[in-house]
Design a protein around this motif. Structure first.
Motif, short mmCIF file in Angstrom:
data_model
loop_
_atom_site.label_atom_id
_atom_site.label_comp_id
_atom_site.label_asym_id
_atom_site.label_seq_id
_atom_site.Cartn_x
_atom_site.Cartn_y
_atom_site.Cartn_z
N ALA A 143 -28.97 1.56 -34.28
CA ALA A 143 -28.80 1.25 -35.71
C ALA A 143 -27.56 0.40 -35.94
CB ALA A 143 -28.71 2.55 -36.51
N HIS A 144 -26.47 0.71 -35.24
CA HIS A 144 -25.25 -0.09 -35.39
C HIS A 144 -25.47 -1.53 -34.91
CE1 HIS A 144 -22.72 3.83 -35.25
NE2 HIS A 144 -22.97 3.48 -36.49
N LEU A 145 -26.12 -1.67 -33.78
CA LEU A 145 -26.37 -3.02 -33.25
C LEU A 145 -27.32 -3.80 -34.15
CD1 LEU A 145 -26.68 -2.17 -29.44
CD2 LEU A 145 -24.80 -3.37 -30.57
N GLU A 146 -28.25 -3.11 -34.76
CA GLU A 146 -29.16 -3.78 -35.69
C GLU A 146 -28.40 -4.34 -36.89
OE1 GLU A 146 -33.33 -2.88 -38.14
OE2 GLU A 146 -32.38 -1.32 -36.94
N LEU A 147 -27.42 -3.59 -37.37
CA LEU A 147 -26.61 -4.07 -38.48
C LEU A 147 -25.70 -5.23 -38.06
CD1 LEU A 147 -25.60 -0.67 -40.12
CD2 LEU A 147 -27.28 -2.31 -40.97
N LEU A 148 -25.28 -5.23 -36.81
CA LEU A 148 -24.37 -6.28 -36.33
C LEU A 148 -25.10 -7.57 -35.97
CD1 LEU A 148 -21.95 -4.28 -34.01
CD2 LEU A 148 -21.37 -5.40 -36.16
N GLN A 149 -26.40 -7.53 -35.79
CA GLN A 149 -27.11 -8.69 -35.30
C GLN A 149 -26.91 -9.94 -36.17
OE1 GLN A 149 -29.82 -10.71 -36.05
NE2 GLN A 149 -29.97 -11.58 -33.98
N PRO A 150 -26.94 -9.84 -37.51
CA PRO A 150 -26.68 -11.05 -38.30
C PRO A 150 -25.27 -11.61 -38.09
CG PRO A 150 -27.75 -9.37 -39.64
CD PRO A 150 -27.35 -8.71 -38.38
N LEU A 151 -24.29 -10.74 -37.78
CA LEU A 151 -22.91 -11.21 -37.56
C LEU A 151 -22.72 -11.79 -36.17
CD1 LEU A 151 -21.03 -8.18 -39.18
CD2 LEU A 151 -21.66 -10.34 -40.27
N ARG A 152 -23.45 -11.27 -35.19
CA ARG A 152 -23.41 -11.72 -33.80
C ARG A 152 -21.97 -11.86 -33.30
NH1 ARG A 152 -27.76 -13.36 -31.50
NH2 ARG A 152 -26.60 -14.71 -30.08
N PRO A 153 -21.23 -10.76 -33.22
CA PRO A 153 -19.85 -10.85 -32.70
C PRO A 153 -19.86 -11.29 -31.24
CG PRO A 153 -20.54 -8.56 -32.87
CD PRO A 153 -21.61 -9.37 -33.53
N ALA A 154 -18.95 -12.19 -30.90
CA ALA A 154 -18.89 -12.72 -29.52
C ALA A 154 -18.09 -11.77 -28.63
CB ALA A 154 -18.23 -14.10 -29.54
N PRO A 155 -18.52 -11.59 -27.38
CA PRO A 155 -19.76 -12.15 -26.81
C PRO A 155 -20.97 -11.27 -27.14
CG PRO A 155 -18.56 -10.95 -25.13
CD PRO A 155 -17.71 -10.87 -26.38
N TRP A 156 -22.05 -11.88 -27.62
CA TRP A 156 -23.24 -11.13 -28.03
C TRP A 156 -24.26 -11.16 -26.89
CZ3 TRP A 156 -24.43 -7.69 -31.49
CH2 TRP A 156 -25.76 -7.45 -31.85
N PRO A 157 -24.42 -10.07 -26.15
CA PRO A 157 -25.29 -10.07 -24.96
C PRO A 157 -26.76 -9.89 -25.34
CG PRO A 157 -24.23 -7.95 -25.19
CD PRO A 157 -23.73 -8.79 -26.33
N GLN A 158 -27.40 -10.94 -25.81
CA GLN A 158 -28.78 -10.86 -26.28
C GLN A 158 -29.73 -10.39 -25.18
OE1 GLN A 158 -30.09 -11.37 -29.27
NE2 GLN A 158 -32.26 -11.74 -28.90
N ALA A 159 -29.66 -11.03 -24.02
CA ALA A 159 -30.61 -10.69 -22.95
C ALA A 159 -30.44 -9.26 -22.44
CB ALA A 159 -30.47 -11.70 -21.81
N PRO A 160 -29.23 -8.78 -22.13
CA PRO A 160 -29.11 -7.38 -21.68
C PRO A 160 -29.56 -6.38 -22.73
CG PRO A 160 -27.13 -8.62 -21.12
CD PRO A 160 -27.94 -9.50 -22.00
N MET A 161 -29.26 -6.64 -23.98
CA MET A 161 -29.70 -5.70 -25.02
C MET A 161 -31.21 -5.68 -25.11
SD MET A 161 -26.96 -5.93 -28.16
CE MET A 161 -27.31 -7.64 -28.51
N LEU A 162 -31.84 -6.85 -24.97
CA LEU A 162 -33.30 -6.91 -25.03
C LEU A 162 -33.92 -6.12 -23.88
CD1 LEU A 162 -35.44 -8.15 -26.81
CD2 LEU A 162 -35.39 -10.18 -25.39
N TRP A 163 -33.37 -6.31 -22.67
CA TRP A 163 -33.86 -5.53 -21.53
C TRP A 163 -33.62 -4.04 -21.73
CZ3 TRP A 163 -37.24 -6.93 -18.18
CH2 TRP A 163 -37.37 -8.28 -17.78
N ALA A 164 -32.49 -3.68 -22.30
CA ALA A 164 -32.17 -2.26 -22.51
C ALA A 164 -33.15 -1.62 -23.50
CB ALA A 164 -30.74 -2.11 -23.02
#
Length: 805
Positions: free
Chosen positions: A326-347
């Motif tokens: 839930a926290h990461l979902e709220l942060l997605q529009p802000l995309r704080p760097a470094p934003w690990p898109q691929a690892p989160m998707l795999w997770a």
């Protein structure tokens, strides 16, 4: 004699607010010297009751709160009244309603009522802020000797509470500080933090940390303070230390808050993001065949506390993962760097596979996770939500393929079936059997299927189009090829919620892809359109309503057209229109009828082929049925259809909006009578005039707006016509009077444009719109009415000492 009984308090309480609300408090004192004499009477040695003394002190305070009255009373009265020589030495002063209430507020912070405890904490903060105004509002030193006495007492109480052994006392102190730093941004708050920071830091040395959630709230409140965030007072060091001391469940909200701050250092941001990603790193490490992403999750994988929390129990594991997602979902529009898109998707994909049993564990930790997360609906819902959010940046093909694969698993899996017989009852080999679904399990599993539909739609819509922008990419078409058979199965589900969710999913796909060649081909080669239209006769009204919307979309895009049959020689399209009209006229539930009305409005606006064949006949039939409908939403939607037909008849552009703030486009006078004839033929004005006095206010408001819209565009022509004395006008006005009185009356019959415009001139539409805009309780919304309610409550309470203020 006047002060010997408590009865005096109630009459004074009932009259003084009314007298003071006039804004002439000074005049009230000057014209009524008995009030000042009454206040002076308190200074005489006597045994006043606590109730009378409390009221008189409050009355004096109300007067003195205004500058002119304060100057009038400050000579002798106020110093003696509130000084040491005044009533403070009397016996009544010991009553909590009379004396200074700081000690009482301290005790009320722990009141069993949350409302009382919260109000006490806020009041304490206000007292602290007021006491620090004036000399202490500059840059006071952290030492207490130069602070006001009241502030010293409050701060001393907070210091004692921070070192208390009872967690509730620590919570009270932290909550009071949170409110202080959240509302007070004066320089003295920096001195307050410098003084209290050692006491707050001492909490981090305890195990477990007391009131951890309140501590997080305090630190985030301070970090948002413009005074503390821009000063060198050790705040950022305390935040970093707290992040490292809290366990993952407690540190998540703090990390989330830090990542939303503006003035935070990059090092602290990286630390906060690492803390937030710890549970996902543990999941990736526990599963085999997951790609490694060095540099993105490094430093978070080996956290033993996170592993212990995940493996401690099913509820702890689910809670930690759900909060993290839930926290990461709220942060997605802000995309704080470094934003690990691929690892989160795999997770997230790995979490979903742990939940449905398709993941391969790489260690004992993975085996335990398989057992703990098997069939965990709560985690599945959170993971599917976050997976849908990650579709905003899908990434390369190697990331999209496993996403589509796991979504298809969830849409196909028996675990998402609402029937208990299809539920997979066993866990993985070596683990205990997963619990069979109880009475609430079907609902939870249906929610998982709905989430899977929503995530699938987001990923489908995020797929880029081919370079010519007229078709879909190959991997999307392949997913559709596998998805449509699953959708056919779900449309035939025995559970109505599943059928409803499937129809909603299909409707949204048609809305977005109705013109895509690949989608049209895949849909037309399946049985999905026929199955969707068959659900127009579903026993459940919600499903029928969704089927109406779906059929309207399919027909509008030309995706449902069967060859003519003996029963329907004109083809299936005409049969669909006939069936929708039948539902509109006969369905006993309101949801399908509302859906039909919305579809008809869209068809008229978009120029649907069946509507365009005979538009006037279509509109007349719809308005005739809608006028008899008991559902106000159906009648309101019918007025929307009437407005669309009116705009089309007057020749307004398709992009026209009736609610846009722009000058009205006036119809040329010579063309208006001809333009109004179709409206008269379909009896639109009879429907609209009757709706003008509808018992449901939204219907009457929409009708009034439509007539004002028409009158604004016909003003030049109507000013040249005088039809006020014609029989048609007299009969229409008489009918309107009957309808306004609540009578049904006879139909108006055929009307001429001249009569319509004459009636529009005679009706006070602006006044009617103002009356409709007023709330139903506008007469009772007044200070006098509120005071009457309070006094009535006091009368009911009787002997209870109620405070009328």
């Amino acid at each position: 004699m006047i002060l010997q009984g408590d009865v005096v308090a109630v009459p004074l309480v009932t009259c003084s607010p009314a007298g003071l609300s006039s804004g002439s408090s000074l005049l009230l004192l000057q014209e009524n010297p008995c009030l000042v004499e009454l206040l002076f009477h308190m200074l005489k040695p006597q045994d006043l009751s606590s109730r009378v003394l409390s009221f008189l002190l409050r009355l004096a305070g109300v007067f003195a709160s205004q500058e002119n009255c304060f100057q009038y009373l400050q000579g002798e009265l106020l110093p003696q009244l509130f000084g040491e020589a005044g009533p403070r030495g009397g016996a009544a002063w010991t009553a909590p309603t009379v004396r200074s209430a700081v000690d009482t507020i301290f005790s009320l912070q722990g009141d069993s009522s949350l409302f009382v405890a919260s109000a006490a904490g806020q009041l304490l903060v206000h007292i602290l802020g007021l006491s620090m105004q004036g000399p202490g509002e500059g840059h006071p030193s952290p030492q207490a000797y130069d602070w006001p006495a009241c502030a010293q007492k409050i701060v001393g109480h907070i210091e004692e509470s921070l070192h208390a052994t009872a967690a509730p006392q620590v919570t009270q102190a932290l909550n009071a500080l949170t409110t202080t730093f959240g509302h007070c941004h004066s320089p003295w708050t920096q001195a307050l933090w410098v003084r209290l920071s050692p006491h707050v830091a001492s909490l981090l040395e305890k195990d477990p940390i007391p009131a951890a959630h309140s501590l997080v709230d305090l630190l985030l409140s301070m970090a948002r303070s413009p005074v503390l965030s821009s000063s060198d007072c050790g705040l950022w060091e305390t935040l970093a230390q707290t992040l490292s001391r809290l366990n993952p469940a407690q540190a998540g909200p703090l990390a989330m808050g830090i990542l939303t701050l503006q003035d935070c250092s990059q090092a602290l941001r990286a630390q906060a993001l690492g803390v937030l990603l710890q549970p996902l790193a543990c999941v990736l490490k526990a599963a085999a065949h997951t790609p490694r992403s060095p540099g993105l999750l490094d430093g978070t994988e080996g956290d033993s506390v996170a592993v212990d929390t995940l493996l401690s129990s099913r509820s702890a594991c689910a809670g930690l993962l759900c909060r993290t997602l839930a926290h990461l979902e709220l942060l997605q529009p802000l995309r704080p760097a470094p934003w690990p898109q691929a690892p989160m998707l795999w997770a997230v994909v790995t979490i979903l596979r742990f939940c449905n049993g398709s993941a391969s564990p790489a260690s004992d930790v993975g085996g335990h996770l398989c057992t703990i997360l098997a069939g965990c609906v709560r985690v599945q819902r959170a993971a599917l939500d976050f997976l849908g959010t990650l579709s905003q940046e899908p990434g390369p093909q190697e990331l999209v393929t496993p996403v589509f694969a796991v979504l298809l698993e969830y849409l196909t899996s028996p675990d998402s079936s609402p029937t208990g017989q299809e539920h997979r009852g066993a866990g993985r080999a070596g683990g205990p059997a997963a619990p069979r679904p109880g009475p609430a399990a079907p609902l939870r599993l249906r929610q998982v299927l709905k989430k899977a539909f929503q995530a699938s739609l987001k990923w489908l819509l995020s797929s880029p189009e081919t370079p010519d922008c007229c078709d879909l990419e190959l991997h999307t078409q392949l997913f559709l090829r596998d998805l449509l058979p699953v959708l056919q199965k779900r449309l035939c589900s025995p559970c109505w919620e599943v059928r409803d969710s499937s129809l909603e999913f299909l409707t949204q796909m048609v809305q977005h892809w109705g013109g895509q060649a690949g989608f049209r081909l895949a849909l037309n080669t399946s049985e999905v359109p026929e199955l969707a239209v068959q659900l127009l006769r579903d026993p459940e009204s919600y499903v029928r309503a969704s089927a109406v919307t779906t059929a309207g979309q399919l027909s509008g895009w030309g995706l449902y057209a069967a060859p003519p049959s003996p029963e329907h020689p004109r083809g299936q399209q005409d049969s669909l229109l006939t069936e929708l009209l039948h539902i509109f006229a006969t369905d006993s539930e309101g949801f399908p009828r509302r859906a039909v009305m919305q579809v008809f409005t869209e068809w008229l606006r978009d120029g649907h082929v069946d509507v365009a064949k005979d538009t006037e006949r279509f509109v007349a039939r719809v308005l005739q049925v809608a006028s008899r409908d008991l559902d106000w939403e159906v009648r309101a939607q019918a007025l929307e259809l009437a407005l669309v037909f009116l705009a089309q008849t007057l020749g307004l552009p398709s992009s026209w909006c009736p609610y846009a703030v722009a000058p009205p486009e006036v119809v040329p006078p010579g063309l208006l009578p001809e333009a109004l004839q179709p409206l008269c033929r379909v009896r639109l004005f009879e429907f609209v005039f009757r709706a003008l006095f509808d018992c449901d206010r939204p219907v009457a408001q929409k009708s009034c707006d439509l007539l004002l819209f028409l009158r604004a565009r016909a003003t030049p022509w109507s000013s040249l016509q005088e039809a006020g004395g014609s029989p048609d006008v007299a009969s229409v006005e008489a009918a309107l009077q009957r309808w306004q009185a609540g009578e049904q009356g006879q139909p108006l019959g055929d009307l001429e444009p001249q009569a319509v415009m004459a009636v529009l001139r005679s009706v006070d539409l602006e006044g009617l719109r103002r009356a409709l805009a007023e709330s139903s309780d506008h007469v009772e919304k007044s200070p006098q009415s509120l005071l009457q309610d309070l006094l009535a409550m006091v009368g009911v309470l009787g002997k209870n000492e109620a405070d009328c203020y």
